[in-house]
Design a protein around this motif. Structure first.
Motif, PDB file in Angstrom:
ATOM      1  N   THR A 137       0.929  -1.272  -0.021  1.00 35.93           N
ATOM      2  CA  THR A 137      -0.007   0.073  -0.019  1.00 35.93           C
ATOM      3  C   THR A 137       0.975   1.204   0.061  1.00 35.93           C
ATOM      4  N   ASN A 138       0.748   2.064  -1.000  1.00 33.78           N
ATOM      5  CA  ASN A 138       1.374   3.176  -1.116  1.00 33.78           C
ATOM      6  C   ASN A 138       0.588   4.546  -0.609  1.00 33.78           C
ATOM      7  N   ALA A 139       0.929   5.147   0.589  1.00 39.72           N
ATOM      8  CA  ALA A 139       0.479   6.165   1.146  1.00 39.72           C
ATOM      9  C   ALA A 139       0.733   7.420   0.762  1.00 39.72           C
ATOM     10  N   GLY A 140       1.805   7.364  -0.247  1.00 41.50           N
ATOM     11  CA  GLY A 140       2.407   8.953  -0.517  1.00 41.50           C
ATOM     12  C   GLY A 140       2.108   8.862  -2.228  1.00 41.50           C
ATOM     13  N   TYR A 158       3.420  -8.931 -12.153  1.00 41.76           N
ATOM     14  CA  TYR A 158       2.270  -8.356 -12.231  1.00 41.76           C
ATOM     15  C   TYR A 158       2.379  -7.540 -11.078  1.00 41.76           C
ATOM     16  N   ILE A 159       2.147  -6.182 -11.408  1.00 36.94           N
ATOM     17  CA  ILE A 159       1.813  -5.201 -10.122  1.00 36.94           C
ATOM     18  C   ILE A 159       0.582  -4.420 -10.748  1.00 36.94           C
ATOM     19  N   GLY A 160      -0.474  -4.856 -10.083  1.00 35.35           N
ATOM     20  CA  GLY A 160      -1.757  -4.155 -10.495  1.00 35.35           C
ATOM     21  C   GLY A 160      -2.139  -4.633 -11.871  1.00 35.35           C
ATOM     22  N   ASN A 161      -2.239  -3.707 -12.912  1.00 28.21           N
ATOM     23  CA  ASN A 161      -2.545  -3.797 -14.158  1.00 28.21           C
ATOM     24  C   ASN A 161      -1.376  -3.886 -15.081  1.00 28.21           C
ATOM     25  N   GLU A 206      -0.511   5.200  -6.148  1.00 29.95           N
ATOM     26  CA  GLU A 206      -1.090   5.416  -4.835  1.00 29.95           C
ATOM     27  C   GLU A 206      -2.198   4.468  -4.472  1.00 29.95           C
ATOM     28  N   GLY A 207      -2.220   4.089  -3.101  1.00 29.85           N
ATOM     29  CA  GLY A 207      -3.288   3.197  -2.575  1.00 29.85           C
ATOM     30  C   GLY A 207      -2.662   1.702  -3.086  1.00 29.85           C
ATOM     31  N   LYS A 208      -3.463   0.758  -3.156  1.00 31.29           N
ATOM     32  CA  LYS A 208      -2.997  -0.741  -2.973  1.00 31.29           C
ATOM     33  C   LYS A 208      -2.470  -1.334  -4.325  1.00 31.29           C
ATOM     34  N   ASN A 209      -1.286  -1.739  -4.074  1.00 32.16           N
ATOM     35  CA  ASN A 209      -0.599  -2.504  -5.536  1.00 32.16           C
ATOM     36  C   ASN A 209      -0.621  -4.188  -4.996  1.00 32.16           C
ATOM     37  N   PRO A 224      10.637  -0.481  -2.342  1.00 37.25           N
ATOM     38  CA  PRO A 224       9.309   0.483  -2.917  1.00 37.25           C
ATOM     39  C   PRO A 224       9.830   2.087  -3.070  1.00 37.25           C
ATOM     40  N   ARG A 225      10.820   2.376  -2.434  1.00 39.93           N
ATOM     41  CA  ARG A 225      11.179   3.850  -2.724  1.00 39.93           C
ATOM     42  C   ARG A 225       9.931   4.742  -2.490  1.00 39.93           C
ATOM     43  N   TRP A 226       9.185   4.481  -1.327  1.00 38.19           N
ATOM     44  CA  TRP A 226       8.043   5.432  -1.106  1.00 38.19           C
ATOM     45  C   TRP A 226       8.519   6.992  -1.167  1.00 38.19           C
ATOM     46  N   ARG A 227       7.908   7.874  -1.762  1.00 35.17           N
ATOM     47  CA  ARG A 227       8.034   9.234  -1.745  1.00 35.17           C
ATOM     48  C   ARG A 227       7.073  10.428  -1.853  1.00 35.17           C
ATOM     49  N   TRP A 228       7.184  11.303  -1.200  1.00 31.67           N
ATOM     50  CA  TRP A 228       6.127  12.494  -1.228  1.00 31.67           C
ATOM     51  C   TRP A 228       6.539  13.660  -1.785  1.00 31.67           C
ATOM     52  N   ILE A 229       5.331  14.395  -2.027  1.00 26.36           N
ATOM     53  CA  ILE A 229       5.554  15.605  -2.658  1.00 26.36           C
ATOM     54  C   ILE A 229       5.611  16.997  -1.660  1.00 26.36           C
TER      55      ILE A 229
END
Length: 229
Positions: A137-140, A158-161, A206-209, A224-229
C-alpha cells in the motif's frame, strides 16, 4: 538539525541560523488559452527540482577559515539531505552552491548553501521479499521501485494492471524504474539485461498494489522507494 548523508552538522561545528522551511516541489504546468473556450486548457507535467537554501553559523574555538574549508568538503560530497526531527525522510541532492562566507570575527562565520534537490521527499525503506501474492500500500505519491527478480528461465511480474516479462534469466535480474534500466550487478561487474525485459518499467501507484509472479520466477525483492511531494 541538518544531516548530510550520515554527518550531523553539529559534528562539523555548524548550526542553522534559523529553523528551515519545509521544501515543496513546483509542478510544471502549462495554461493554454483557446478562443471560444471558457478559461484556459491546463496541462500538468512532472515536478521540477527544488531550489533550497540554508544559512549556517559557525562558532568554534579554532579559526573559521580552516574549519570552513573542511565543512565545504562535506557539503560537496553529500548525496542526501535530511533533518533530525524527521529521520525517516530524506531529499536527494543534485547540486550544491556555497556562497562566500561572512567572517567579520576570527572565530565566527556565516555562509549560505544553495541546494538543488530532486523533486520528492523519500522515505527510508528496506528491501521487501515477496514469495507469493502480496499487496503493498502506497500512502504517498506514485513511486518508482527497484525490483530484483530471481529466476531460472522466463516469467512475468504483475503489479496491478502492469505486466513485466523477464526472459532467459539465469540467476537474477535487477529492474530500476528510476534509472529505467534492467541489469545484473555481480562481483562488482554490471551486465546490461534490458533485452531480457519486456514491458514498461513499473510504478507503485497511490493506494493498493497487488504484486504476484509466475513462470520460472522464484521470488522478488522490492525496494518500494516510497516518496512524497
Amino acid at each position: 538539525m541538518v544531516v548530510l548523508d550520515t554527518t550531523k552538522i553539529k559534528d562539523i561545528n555548524l548550526s542553522l541560523s534559523e529553523r528551515p522551511a519545509i521544501p515543496t516541489p513546483e509542478q510544471d504546468t502549462e495554461h493554454i488559452d483557446i478562443r471560444g473556450r471558457h478559461g484556459s486548457l491546463t496541462k500538468k507535467y512532472g515536478f521540477k527540482d527544488i531550489p533550497y537554501s540554508l544559512t549556517f553559523d559557525f562558532l568554534e574555538d579554532t579559526p573559521f577559515k580552516q574549519a570552513f574549508r573542511k565543512a565545504k568538503i562535506v557539503f560537496f560530497k553529500a548525496k542526501k539531505l535530511s533533518f533530525e526531527d524527521d529521520p525517516d525522510i530524506f531529499y536527494m541532492i543534485k547540486s550544491v552552491e556555497i556562497e562566500d562566507a561572512l567572517n567579520d570575527v576570527l572565530e565566527y562565520g556565516q555562509f549560505t548553501v544553495n541546494f538543488t534537490l530532486a523533486p520528492f521527499a523519500f522515505e527510508v525503506t528496506k528491501l521487501i521479499t515477496i514469495t507469493s501474492q502480496t499487496t503493498l500500500t502506497n500512502a504517498g505519491y506514485e513511486s518508482e521501485p527497484y525490483i530484483k527478480a530471481y529466476a531460472a528461465g522466463t516469467g512475468k511480474i504483475y503489479i496491478g494492471n502492469q505486466v513485466v516479462t523477464v526472459k532467459d534469466i539465469n540467476g537474477f535480474i535487477e529492474i530500476d524504474s528510476t534509472m529505467m534500466n534492467a541489469y545484473r550487478k555481480e562481483n562488482g561487474l554490471i551486465t546490461n539485461l534490458n533485452n531480457h525485459m519486456i514491458g514498461d518499467f513499473p510504478v507503485l501507484v497511490e493506494g493498493k498494489n497487488i504484486i504476484k509472479f509466475d513462470g520460472n520466477i522464484t521470488k522478488l525483492e522490492i525496494d518500494p522507494r516510497w516518496r512524497w511531494i
